[in-house]
Design an enzyme around this catalytic site. Structure first.
Site, PDB file in Angstrom:
ATOM      1  N   LYS A 158      -2.583  -6.062 -12.368  1.00  0.00           N
ATOM      2  CA  LYS A 158      -3.805  -6.506 -11.676  1.00  0.00           C
ATOM      3  C   LYS A 158      -5.053  -5.950 -12.372  1.00  0.00           C
ATOM      4  CE  LYS A 158      -2.455  -4.495  -7.797  1.00  0.00           C
ATOM      5  NZ  LYS A 158      -1.165  -3.891  -8.201  1.00  0.00           N
TER       6      LYS A 158
ATOM      7  N   ARG B 285      -4.200  -4.888   1.385  1.00  0.00           N
ATOM      8  CA  ARG B 285      -2.822  -4.402   1.235  1.00  0.00           C
ATOM      9  C   ARG B 285      -2.065  -4.427   2.547  1.00  0.00           C
ATOM     10  NH1 ARG B 285      -3.819  -1.105  -3.624  1.00  0.00           N
ATOM     11  NH2 ARG B 285      -1.830  -0.293  -4.337  1.00  0.00           N
TER      12      ARG B 285
ATOM     13  N   ARG C 186       1.788   4.009 -18.793  1.00  0.00           N
ATOM     14  CA  ARG C 186       0.365   3.674 -18.650  1.00  0.00           C
ATOM     15  C   ARG C 186      -0.557   4.867 -18.908  1.00  0.00           C
ATOM     16  NH1 ARG C 186      -1.742   1.137 -13.227  1.00  0.00           N
ATOM     17  NH2 ARG C 186      -0.507   2.813 -12.332  1.00  0.00           N
TER      18      ARG C 186
ATOM     19  N   ARG D 290      -2.347   8.860 -14.640  1.00  0.00           N
ATOM     20  CA  ARG D 290      -2.614   9.047 -13.213  1.00  0.00           C
ATOM     21  C   ARG D 290      -1.602   9.975 -12.552  1.00  0.00           C
ATOM     22  NH1 ARG D 290      -3.682   3.064 -10.931  1.00  0.00           N
ATOM     23  NH2 ARG D 290      -2.284   3.836  -9.315  1.00  0.00           N
TER      24      ARG D 290
ATOM     25  N   ARG E  75       5.392   3.960  -3.389  1.00  0.00           N
ATOM     26  CA  ARG E  75       4.415   2.869  -3.564  1.00  0.00           C
ATOM     27  C   ARG E  75       5.102   1.509  -3.474  1.00  0.00           C
ATOM     28  NH1 ARG E  75       1.962   4.886  -9.033  1.00  0.00           N
ATOM     29  NH2 ARG E  75       0.799   2.918  -9.095  1.00  0.00           N
TER      30      ARG E  75
HETATM   31  P1  AP5 Z   1      -2.068  -2.285 -14.607  1.00  0.00           P
HETATM   32  O1  AP5 Z   1      -2.945  -3.420 -14.977  1.00  0.00           O
HETATM   33  O2  AP5 Z   1      -2.639  -0.908 -14.572  1.00  0.00           O
HETATM   34  O3  AP5 Z   1      -1.304  -2.609 -13.237  1.00  0.00           O
HETATM   35  P2  AP5 Z   1      -1.843  -2.668 -11.742  1.00  0.00           P
HETATM   36  O4  AP5 Z   1      -1.213  -3.847 -11.091  1.00  0.00           O
HETATM   37  O5  AP5 Z   1      -3.337  -2.588 -11.713  1.00  0.00           O
HETATM   38  O6  AP5 Z   1      -1.162  -1.348 -11.204  1.00  0.00           O
HETATM   39  P3  AP5 Z   1      -1.669  -0.152 -10.309  1.00  0.00           P
HETATM   40  O7  AP5 Z   1      -0.630   0.910 -10.400  1.00  0.00           O
HETATM   41  O8  AP5 Z   1      -3.078   0.236 -10.640  1.00  0.00           O
HETATM   42  O9  AP5 Z   1      -1.606  -0.785  -8.930  1.00  0.00           O
HETATM   43  P4  AP5 Z   1      -1.517  -0.048  -7.644  1.00  0.00           P
HETATM   44  O10 AP5 Z   1      -1.689  -1.178  -6.719  1.00  0.00           O
HETATM   45  O11 AP5 Z   1      -0.318   0.786  -7.425  1.00  0.00           O
HETATM   46  O12 AP5 Z   1      -2.678   1.056  -7.745  1.00  0.00           O
HETATM   47  P5  AP5 Z   1      -4.100   1.163  -7.081  1.00  0.00           P
HETATM   48  O13 AP5 Z   1      -4.968   1.868  -8.033  1.00  0.00           O
HETATM   49  O14 AP5 Z   1      -4.538  -0.141  -6.519  1.00  0.00           O
HETATM   50  O15 AP5 Z   1      -0.799  -2.325 -15.597  1.00  0.00           O
HETATM   51  C1  AP5 Z   1       0.203  -1.329 -15.559  1.00  0.00           C
HETATM   52  C2  AP5 Z   1       0.682  -1.025 -16.987  1.00  0.00           C
HETATM   53  O16 AP5 Z   1       1.363  -2.161 -17.509  1.00  0.00           O
HETATM   54  C3  AP5 Z   1      -0.463  -0.731 -17.977  1.00  0.00           C
HETATM   55  O17 AP5 Z   1      -0.050   0.275 -18.859  1.00  0.00           O
HETATM   56  C4  AP5 Z   1      -0.674  -2.062 -18.740  1.00  0.00           C
HETATM   57  O18 AP5 Z   1      -1.133  -1.866 -20.065  1.00  0.00           O
HETATM   58  C5  AP5 Z   1       0.732  -2.655 -18.705  1.00  0.00           C
HETATM   59  N1  AP5 Z   1       0.715  -4.113 -18.598  1.00  0.00           N
HETATM   60  C6  AP5 Z   1      -0.107  -4.867 -17.811  1.00  0.00           C
HETATM   61  N2  AP5 Z   1       0.189  -6.174 -17.931  1.00  0.00           N
HETATM   62  C7  AP5 Z   1       1.237  -6.250 -18.792  1.00  0.00           C
HETATM   63  C8  AP5 Z   1       1.998  -7.344 -19.312  1.00  0.00           C
HETATM   64  N3  AP5 Z   1       1.750  -8.607 -18.956  1.00  0.00           N
HETATM   65  N4  AP5 Z   1       3.003  -7.052 -20.192  1.00  0.00           N
HETATM   66  C9  AP5 Z   1       3.275  -5.772 -20.548  1.00  0.00           C
HETATM   67  N5  AP5 Z   1       2.573  -4.690 -20.109  1.00  0.00           N
HETATM   68  C10 AP5 Z   1       1.569  -4.936 -19.222  1.00  0.00           C
HETATM   69  O19 AP5 Z   1      -3.781   2.107  -5.830  1.00  0.00           O
HETATM   70  C11 AP5 Z   1      -3.430   3.465  -5.982  1.00  0.00           C
HETATM   71  C12 AP5 Z   1      -3.296   4.098  -4.599  1.00  0.00           C
HETATM   72  O20 AP5 Z   1      -4.564   4.036  -3.905  1.00  0.00           O
HETATM   73  C13 AP5 Z   1      -2.319   3.438  -3.632  1.00  0.00           C
HETATM   74  O21 AP5 Z   1      -0.995   3.900  -3.834  1.00  0.00           O
HETATM   75  C14 AP5 Z   1      -2.884   3.886  -2.276  1.00  0.00           C
HETATM   76  O22 AP5 Z   1      -2.575   5.225  -1.989  1.00  0.00           O
HETATM   77  C15 AP5 Z   1      -4.382   3.808  -2.504  1.00  0.00           C
HETATM   78  N6  AP5 Z   1      -4.949   2.475  -2.194  1.00  0.00           N
HETATM   79  C16 AP5 Z   1      -5.545   1.615  -3.074  1.00  0.00           C
HETATM   80  N7  AP5 Z   1      -5.958   0.503  -2.444  1.00  0.00           N
HETATM   81  C17 AP5 Z   1      -5.623   0.656  -1.141  1.00  0.00           C
HETATM   82  C18 AP5 Z   1      -5.751  -0.181   0.006  1.00  0.00           C
HETATM   83  N8  AP5 Z   1      -6.323  -1.398  -0.083  1.00  0.00           N
HETATM   84  N9  AP5 Z   1      -5.287   0.270   1.183  1.00  0.00           N
HETATM   85  C19 AP5 Z   1      -4.712   1.510   1.295  1.00  0.00           C
HETATM   86  N10 AP5 Z   1      -4.528   2.342   0.248  1.00  0.00           N
HETATM   87  C20 AP5 Z   1      -4.987   1.916  -0.961  1.00  0.00           C
END
Ligand code: AP5
Length: 219
Positions: free
Chosen positions: A14, A88, A127, A161, A172
């Site tokens: 994402k 979410r 990552r 991270r 997660r």
């Molecule tokens: P990346 O693009 O970083 O993936 P992502 O989907 O953004 O993954 P996240 O881990 O950031 O999502 P998340 O939802 O767990 O974390 P968030 O920060 O929202 O890609 C991942 C890796 O793969 C990278 O190394 C990239 O280079 C590689 N890659 C990407 N595309 C690829 C492809 N096509 N092919 C090969 N490699 C590829 O949330 C973190 C925490 O915050 C949550 O756990 C929660 O505690 C809290 N939080 C955040 N939002 C909320 C909410 N709305 N409500 C409650 N808690 C929340």
């Protein structure tokens, strides 16, 4: 202007795709994960609580994240908003609908990025991100051209991270399946859901998303 949600499990890509849409289409990325990571560095009691929850892999309360999004919706919308990691839960989805309506906006598409769990483990464990500009990299699939230096801004502040470990990832993923995946049916029923193959290469995924945006723009 197009407002979209990028929906998918941790590591689905994402953030990677949101960054491209910001650069290529002048869209505004609203990542609740990034906002919460910023809040945790504030040193306040709230920041400490958020840090504990995130490191465990649990979800932060609906009230906190809805408040963060509400604040951002008051600002400039550029070429449209990309909601990344929000909503979410069903409560967050209802709240987003109400906030958009209140500000005279609408949701144009929800793009579900489908990736299997085995790929997610590999993606999360490799990552790293730039601490200055937020560009996302991977040890194998997207390394920096020059080791230790961000391709985009030249910073050497490359970080991993705290929640990118096997224990947090298990929590997660469980949180995703229990609380977030019901949103797939929710948005399907509203007629907003589009699905892309998130297992494809980064450029191919970007093309699939561009196709959805073109389709939505002309409909
Ligand atoms: P990346 O693009 O970083 O993936 P992502 O989907 O953004 O993954 P996240 O881990 O950031 O999502 P998340 O939802 O767990 O974390 P968030 O920060 O929202 O890609 C991942 C890796 O793969 C990278 O190394 C990239 O280079 C590689 N890659 C990407 N595309 C690829 C492809 N096509 N092919 C090969 N490699 C590829 O949330 C973190 C925490 O915050 C949550 O756990 C929660 O505690 C809290 N939080 C955040 N939002 C909320 C909410 N709305 N409500 C409650 N808690 C929340």
């Amino acid at each position: 202007m197009i407002n979209i949600i990028l929906l998918g499990p941790p590591g689905a890509g994402k953030g990677t795709q949101a960054h491209r849409l910001v650069a290529e289409r002048n869209m505004i990325q609203l990542s609740t994960g990034d906002m919460l990571r910023e809040a945790r560095t504030s040193g306040t009691a709230m920041g400490k609580m958020v840090a504990d929850v995130m490191d465990r892999g649990d979800l932060v309360t609906d009230e906190i994240v809805i408040g963060l999004i509400d604040e951002k919706l008051q600002g400039d919308n550029g070429g449209g908003f990309i909601f990344d990691g929000f909503p979410r839960t069903l409560a967050q989805a209802d709240a987003l609908g109400a906030l958009l309506k209140r500000s005279g906006r609408k949701l144009d598409a929800v793009i579900e990025m489908q990736v299997d769990d085995a790929a997610l483990v590999a993606r999360i464990s490799g990552r790293f991100t730039c601490g200055d500009c937020g560009e996302v990299y991977h040890d194998d699939t997207k390394p920096t051209a020059k080791p230790g230096t961000c391709d985009k801004c030249g910073s050497s502040d490359l970080k991993r991270r705290a929640d990118d470990n096997a224990d947090s990832l298990k929590v997660r993923l469980m949180e995703y399946y229990k609380k977030t995946s019901p949103l797939i049916g929710y948005y399907y029923a509203k007629g907003d859901l589009h699905t892309v193959d998130g297992l494809a290469e980064i450029d191919t995924v970007a093309k699939s998303i561009a196709n959805v945006l073109d389709q939505v723009r002309t409909s």
